[in-house]
Motif scaffolding. Structure first.
Motif, PDB file in Angstrom:
ATOM      1  N   THR A 104      15.004  36.208  44.715  1.00 58.92           N
ATOM      2  CA  THR A 104      15.240  37.603  45.062  1.00 58.92           C
ATOM      3  C   THR A 104      16.160  38.290  44.065  1.00 58.92           C
ATOM      4  N   MET A 105      16.048  39.603  44.030  1.00 62.12           N
ATOM      5  CA  MET A 105      16.978  40.428  43.270  1.00 62.12           C
ATOM      6  C   MET A 105      17.357  41.607  44.157  1.00 62.12           C
ATOM      7  N   SER A 106      18.635  41.695  44.467  1.00 62.14           N
ATOM      8  CA  SER A 106      19.095  42.770  45.329  1.00 62.14           C
ATOM      9  C   SER A 106      19.284  44.035  44.492  1.00 62.14           C
ATOM     10  N   MET A 107      18.675  45.125  44.931  1.00 63.15           N
ATOM     11  CA  MET A 107      18.680  46.364  44.145  1.00 63.15           C
ATOM     12  C   MET A 107      19.684  47.368  44.718  1.00 63.15           C
ATOM     13  N   PHE A 108      20.422  48.024  43.840  1.00 63.35           N
ATOM     14  CA  PHE A 108      21.322  49.090  44.304  1.00 63.35           C
ATOM     15  C   PHE A 108      21.294  50.245  43.318  1.00 63.35           C
ATOM     16  N   GLY A 153      20.421  33.726  36.784  1.00 62.44           N
ATOM     17  CA  GLY A 153      21.741  33.753  37.421  1.00 62.44           C
ATOM     18  C   GLY A 153      22.109  35.086  38.024  1.00 62.44           C
ATOM     19  N   VAL A 154      21.531  36.160  37.501  1.00 60.10           N
ATOM     20  CA  VAL A 154      21.837  37.490  38.013  1.00 60.10           C
ATOM     21  C   VAL A 154      21.165  37.668  39.370  1.00 60.10           C
ATOM     22  N   THR A 155      21.891  38.256  40.324  1.00 57.43           N
ATOM     23  CA  THR A 155      21.322  38.406  41.664  1.00 57.43           C
ATOM     24  C   THR A 155      21.321  39.844  42.168  1.00 57.43           C
ATOM     25  N   THR A 156      22.000  40.727  41.443  1.00 56.30           N
ATOM     26  CA  THR A 156      22.051  42.127  41.853  1.00 56.30           C
ATOM     27  C   THR A 156      21.869  43.011  40.627  1.00 56.30           C
ATOM     28  N   MET A 157      21.102  44.083  40.797  1.00 60.88           N
ATOM     29  CA  MET A 157      20.838  44.997  39.687  1.00 60.88           C
ATOM     30  C   MET A 157      20.761  46.423  40.174  1.00 60.88           C
ATOM     31  N   LEU A 209      10.588  42.495  36.879  1.00 57.50           N
ATOM     32  CA  LEU A 209      11.171  41.476  37.765  1.00 57.50           C
ATOM     33  C   LEU A 209      10.066  40.595  38.334  1.00 57.50           C
ATOM     34  N   LYS A 210       9.005  41.219  38.777  1.00 53.57           N
ATOM     35  CA  LYS A 210       7.906  40.449  39.368  1.00 53.57           C
ATOM     36  C   LYS A 210       7.281  39.530  38.332  1.00 53.57           C
ATOM     37  N   ALA A 211       7.240  40.008  37.098  1.00 46.45           N
ATOM     38  CA  ALA A 211       6.645  39.196  36.031  1.00 46.45           C
ATOM     39  C   ALA A 211       7.425  37.905  35.804  1.00 46.45           C
ATOM     40  N   ARG A 215      10.659  37.369  40.287  1.00 46.84           N
ATOM     41  CA  ARG A 215      11.737  37.836  41.164  1.00 46.84           C
ATOM     42  C   ARG A 215      11.245  38.987  42.045  1.00 46.84           C
ATOM     43  N   GLU A 216      11.558  38.880  43.332  1.00 47.08           N
ATOM     44  CA  GLU A 216      11.132  39.896  44.284  1.00 47.08           C
ATOM     45  C   GLU A 216      12.299  40.852  44.520  1.00 47.08           C
ATOM     46  N   PRO A 217      12.131  42.143  44.260  1.00 47.52           N
ATOM     47  CA  PRO A 217      13.236  43.066  44.535  1.00 47.52           C
ATOM     48  C   PRO A 217      13.476  43.194  46.039  1.00 47.52           C
TER      49      PRO A 217
END
Lengths: 65, 259, 375
Positions: free
Chosen positions: C70-74, C314-318, C354-356, C359-361
């Motif tokens: 996952t990638m948490s979006m803000f 390693g990145v989890t938020t973008m 991200l999907k590529a 990673r799922e936003p």
């Protein structure tokens, strides 16, 4: 009069906790006394009266982990 | 070896001894001496009216030894507070090993009542060392309540099974702001050494010493194990080979950094 | 308070330690399943540079174990650039002759609506300068009250507040606070922040304790890379700070940032160091290996290719499609920015990238209604 000491009915002639301590020859150290589930510090033994049917608990050290 | 400090008091030894189950007070006293311990637990019992037995207290009371009365036998927080007050009066110390185990079979600690009792006893001025489950969240709550240490169990009391709760004890050590004393279940010097290598502050041992073939020699063995484990911890253990070091060269993840 | 702990950690000694870490120290750290700050220093040190690939693999593994794919979006919203501070590197520097804006509640609401048109953002970060008289706690409370209608997770990045003020804002739905210490080098801190409230080092560094005391759910930390030449030492201090906070305020979750300085509109400040992409990657991997659970956040300061590649390592938020000027989404689309955004891609493009990489936003991972404090 009759009181219980550690759940055992005991004949007691005195009036205070100090009197009981003397009667039972409790040592100077290493014991604690409670009357009716309340701990009585040694300094208050003299002033703490024991009434008929009072429940006294006396503990001392035991081995344990 | 770094000194252990609990509630502002320094200890040279990181081995705590329980005084239960020794075949005689004489052997207990010798084992205590051989272990080098500076903290010994004891229990309380109701006196017999025609009491003639040997006073165990004189076998453990020593200027270098902190007495640690326990509340064994109580089943809830209120009983623990009563027992604590009796102990403070009888033994002249406000230090207390808080143990509340309503279950007579495994003697497992009651977390809810232990936390409640810790809060009350700290307010009453006791130095509280609670015996507890190897539960990292509970340990943080006990610390917040003012416990002087936490004493998570390695395995059920008296089982000699060693660090059955190892992963939880690791987390507790990582998180704790107070000394972590591993209590209960330590059955062999190697268990104690392992706990100390992990960074435990001390170990409390009883059964493994008191029921050993030769308790005095076993006490010595535990002394050495605890010291060895602590020394190893302070020296920084070497790396254990793991899969962490395996790199697959086929499709490097960091190739983009060379572009 | 952390300032007391920091007194005990000598800067130069820490630098020396980091620079003298050996190959064996790095290997030991890599083999451990749980690292301490000493291990972190080894992973951050030049001695670990040959291990970058292993570190990336480990960082990826831990990240996937804890966060899944996952990638948490803000998205950030600057609601004012009015500021009484004179941070020498910042575009909002008090003596920078630029138009100052304090968005009205109505304008703020328009910004929220405009953001919702961009993408289904649920995590919003409200950013301000420091103007307690005109844009203080009541102003923030108002902005949060309105935000609740549009977003489920509200964070602020504002001047350090008193514990009671953080607690008060929690009543208005505040879930998280981000605050960059900028640097832990106390003496030099005052060179970069010569005047205003921000010149008070202790007030800032102990702000994190106050957030913890107020029960803020999520705390974000960061050092501004470009201030201290010994950036490894600064990041190590942040690692100490993180461990300290985790021990003390254990109900809170933490995030870290490694903002690399970019030229600001304030002419004259040149970064004292430049962190290369490789070094940024190394710091990110080291942080993940040090702490498997901490959120690591990359903003649009970073260029697209770094964000794309680091997204799985390693990145989890973008953030995405950020505007770093007040009212940038609707009211003042052309105004002056605090810093230059590097990743200017549209949200749709970012998601596709991200999907590529698998990673799922995630737009929403918290709802204010979970917090009994928030009404």
């Amino acid at each position: 009069m009759k009181i219980t000491v550690n759940n055992k009915e005991t004949e007691f002639d005195g009036t205070s906790v100090s009197d009981l301590a003397a009667q039972l020859q409790l040592p100077e150290k290493g014991v604690a006394v409670a009357v009716n589930n309340e701990m009585i510090p040694r300094s208050e033994w003299q002033a703490t009266p024991l009434a008929e049917n009072a429940s006294v608990v006396i503990i001392k050290a035991a081995c344990g982990g | 070896m770094e000194k252990l400090v609990i509630a502002g008091k320094e200890f040279g030894s990181r081995l705590f001894l329980g005084s239960g189950k020794f075949s005689s007070n004489q052997i207990m006293e010798e084992a205590i001496k051989a272990s080098g311990t500076e903290m010994v637990t004891l229990a309380m019992k109701r006196i017999e009216l025609d009491d003639k037995e040997d006073d165990m207290l004189k076998h453990i009371a020593h200027p270098n030894i902190q007495l640690l009365p326990n509340t064994s036998g109580v089943r809830d927080a209120d009983e623990a507070v009563f027992a604590a007050q009796m102990a403070r009066e009888a033994f002249g110390t406000n230090w207390l090993k808080l143990e509340i185990h309503p279950d007579p079979r495994y003697l497992l600690p009651d977390s809810v009542e232990t936390l409640k009792a810790t809060e009350k006893l700290v307010k009453l001025g006791f130095v509280v060392l609670p015996y507890c489950q190897a539960d990292p969240v509970l340990c943080r709550q006990l610390e917040e309540a003012g416990a002087a240490t936490v004493m998570p169990l390695a395995a059920p009391i008296g089982t000699n099974k060693g660090l059955e709760t190892k992963e939880f004890i690791r987390i507790i050590i990582e998180q704790a702001g107070v000394p972590v004393v591993v209590d209960a279940g330590i059955g062999a010097p190697s268990h104690a050494a392992e706990a100390m290598e992990m960074g435990a502050s001390a170990c409390l041992v009883n059964t493994a010493i008191s029921v050993a073939g030769n308790p005095v020699e076993m006490a010595k063995a535990f002394k050495m194990a605890v010291e060895a484990g602590r020394m190893a911890y302070e020296s920084g253990l070497g790396a254990v080979a793991t899969n962490n070091m395996v790199a697959s060269a086929s499709s490097p993840l960091t190739a983009f950094l060379n572009e | 308070m952390f300032s007391d702990e920091l007194e005990k950690i000598d800067w130069d000694e820490t630098t020396r330690k980091i620079m003298s870490k050996t190959d064996a120290d790095v290997r030991r750290a890599l083999a451990k399943s749980h690292c301490d700050v000493e291990d972190f220093m080894a992973l951050l040190s030049p001695a670990a540079e040959p291990y970058l690939e292993q570190m990336a693999q480990l960082s990826k593994k831990y990240t996937e174990e804890r966060f899944g794919n996952t990638m948490s979006m803000f998205i950030p919203l600057y609601i004012t650039n009015s500021c009484s501070n004179s941070c020498v590197y910042c575009g909002f520097h008090v003596s920078n002759p630029m138009p100052r804006v304090i968005l009205t509640p109505e304008q703020i609401e328009n910004e929220y609506k405009a953001i919702k048109q961009i993408a289904p953002f649920e995590n919003i970060l409200l950013v301000t300068g420091e103007n307690p008289a005109k844009a203080g706690v009541p102003y923030l409370a108002k902005a949060l009250d309105i935000a609740k209608k549009y977003f489920s997770n509200l964070k602020i990045e504002v001047m350090p507040l008193a514990a009671e003020e953080y607690a008060e804002l929690r009543e208005h739905g505040l879930n998280g606070v981000i605050c960059f210490q900028e640097t832990y080098h106390k003496a030099n801190y005052n060179i970069y922040h010569p005047r205003g409230m921000k010149s008070k080092f202790e007030w800032r560094v102990n702000g994190f304790d106050r957030m913890g005391q107020a029960g803020v759910h999520s705390i974000g930390m960061g050092v501004l890379i470009g201030l201290e030449k010994e950036w490894r030492t600064d990041i190590t201090m942040m690692a100490y700070h993180l461990r300290y906070l985790q021990k003390k305020y254990w109900r809170t979750k933490y995030s870290v940032n490694f903002p690399r300085m970019r030229p600001a509109q304030n002419e004259g400040f040149h970064p004292n160091c430049y962190m290369t992409d490789k070094q940024l990657a190394q710091a990110t991997f080291a942080m993940r290996i040090f702490d498997h659970d901490v959120d690591i956040s990359y903003s649009t300061r970073e260029p697209a290719f770094i964000r794309n590649n680091m997204a799985m390592l390693g990145v989890t938020t973008m953030s995405a499609e950020s505007r770093v000027n007040p009212g940038g989404y609707h009211t003042y689309p052309q105004a002056l920015e605090q810093f230059t955004v590097s990743d200017n891609r549209k949200v749709g493009d970012i998601i596709a990238s991200l999907k590529a990489v698998g990673r799922e936003p995630v737009w929403k991972d918290w709802d204010a209604s979970f917090d009994h404090k928030a009404s």
